[in-house]
Design a protein around this motif. Structure first.
Motif, PDB file in Angstrom:
ATOM      1  N   LEU A   1      24.984  -2.044  14.344  1.00 13.49           N
ATOM      2  CA  LEU A   1      25.298  -2.458  12.979  1.00 13.49           C
ATOM      3  C   LEU A   1      25.729  -1.274  12.122  1.00 13.49           C
ATOM      4  O   LEU A   1      25.034  -0.256  12.061  1.00 13.49           O
ATOM      5  CB  LEU A   1      24.052  -3.116  12.368  1.00 13.49           C
ATOM      6  CG  LEU A   1      24.169  -3.686  10.965  1.00 13.49           C
ATOM      7  CD1 LEU A   1      25.187  -4.826  10.938  1.00 13.49           C
ATOM      8  CD2 LEU A   1      22.811  -4.190  10.504  1.00 13.49           C
TER       9      LEU A   1
ATOM     10  N   THR B   1      25.185  -8.928  17.362  1.00 13.32           N
ATOM     11  CA  THR B   1      25.384  -7.558  16.896  1.00 13.32           C
ATOM     12  C   THR B   1      24.546  -6.603  17.730  1.00 13.32           C
ATOM     13  O   THR B   1      23.338  -6.757  17.841  1.00 13.32           O
ATOM     14  CB  THR B   1      25.012  -7.440  15.407  1.00 13.32           C
ATOM     15  OG1 THR B   1      25.893  -8.290  14.658  1.00 13.32           O
ATOM     16  CG2 THR B   1      25.141  -6.003  14.909  1.00 13.32           C
TER      17      THR B   1
ATOM     18  N   THR C   1      30.959  -2.403  13.121  1.00 16.51           N
ATOM     19  CA  THR C   1      29.898  -3.082  13.847  1.00 16.51           C
ATOM     20  C   THR C   1      30.374  -3.408  15.251  1.00 16.51           C
ATOM     21  O   THR C   1      31.473  -3.926  15.434  1.00 16.51           O
ATOM     22  CB  THR C   1      29.482  -4.362  13.088  1.00 16.51           C
ATOM     23  OG1 THR C   1      28.894  -3.967  11.846  1.00 16.51           O
ATOM     24  CG2 THR C   1      28.483  -5.186  13.877  1.00 16.51           C
TER      25      THR C   1
END
Length: 185
Positions: free
Chosen positions: A121, A118, A83
């Motif tokens: 992902l 994020t 990530t």
């Protein structure tokens, strides 16, 4: 595997849209589609304990809205999927509140909190260097700060979002749409 309950911080509408535009530009370049709602996770648990939620509802309202500064890009994960995220810093007050909430969560990481947003992902590991490079290219150098306007408890199994601080505070609602399983960083 069912996504866990999360205490999340949501961005101001304009900044959320900017992040979604970055996701779209990265997708146009051939990278995996990012479906997650842009957010910053405070803590997560398979079933968030009531005392954790109660304390979050006490600690977060005085510190929301909050500003976050982008401090760099980080990669989480050591296996086939990783990530990519923006590493963030915020006020001491919010940092202390988040660490306290995290420490109360028996399924949490103790008093640790790494604020991040994020941006990619669960990417295949081999894509990560190109993804980071493309992320730098499509992100405006003026997007240095982000504003959080709401803290909420997200229960994905019920599709229920309860606002704990900020916009619509104390209003539980069923969203009818899936939020990001933020436990995946």
């Amino acid at each position: 595997m069912t996504s866990p309950d999360n205490i999340l911080l949501h961005l101001a509408t304009e900044e959320e849209q900017q992040v979604r535009e970055i996701f779209a530009l990265l997708e146009e370049r051939g990278f995996p589609t990012q479906h997650q709602t842009p957010h910053i996770t405070v803590t997560f648990s398979p079933w968030m304990a009531g005392d954790v939620v109660k304390r979050a509802a006490e600690l977060l309202p005085p510190v929301i809205p909050a500003r976050f500064q982008r401090m760099g890009t980080v990669v989480f994960g050591t296996k086939r999927r990783q990530t990519v995220a923006w590493l963030l810093e915020t006020s001491d007050e919010l940092e202390i509140a988040a660490r306290h909430i995290s420490a109360l969560n028996p399924d949490g990481r103790g008093p640790r909190w790494t604020p991040h947003l994020t941006m990619g992902l669960r990417l295949p590991r081999k894509l990560v260097p190109d993804y980071v490079r493309a992320l730098d290219e499509v992100t405006s150098p003026h997007l240095r700060e982000l504003t959080v306007v709401r803290a909420a408890l997200w229960k994905p199994r019920l599709s229920e979002l309860t606002v704990l601080a900020g916009e619509e505070q104390g209003v539980p609602r069923t969203t009818g749409r899936a939020e990001n399983p933020s436990w995946q960083l």
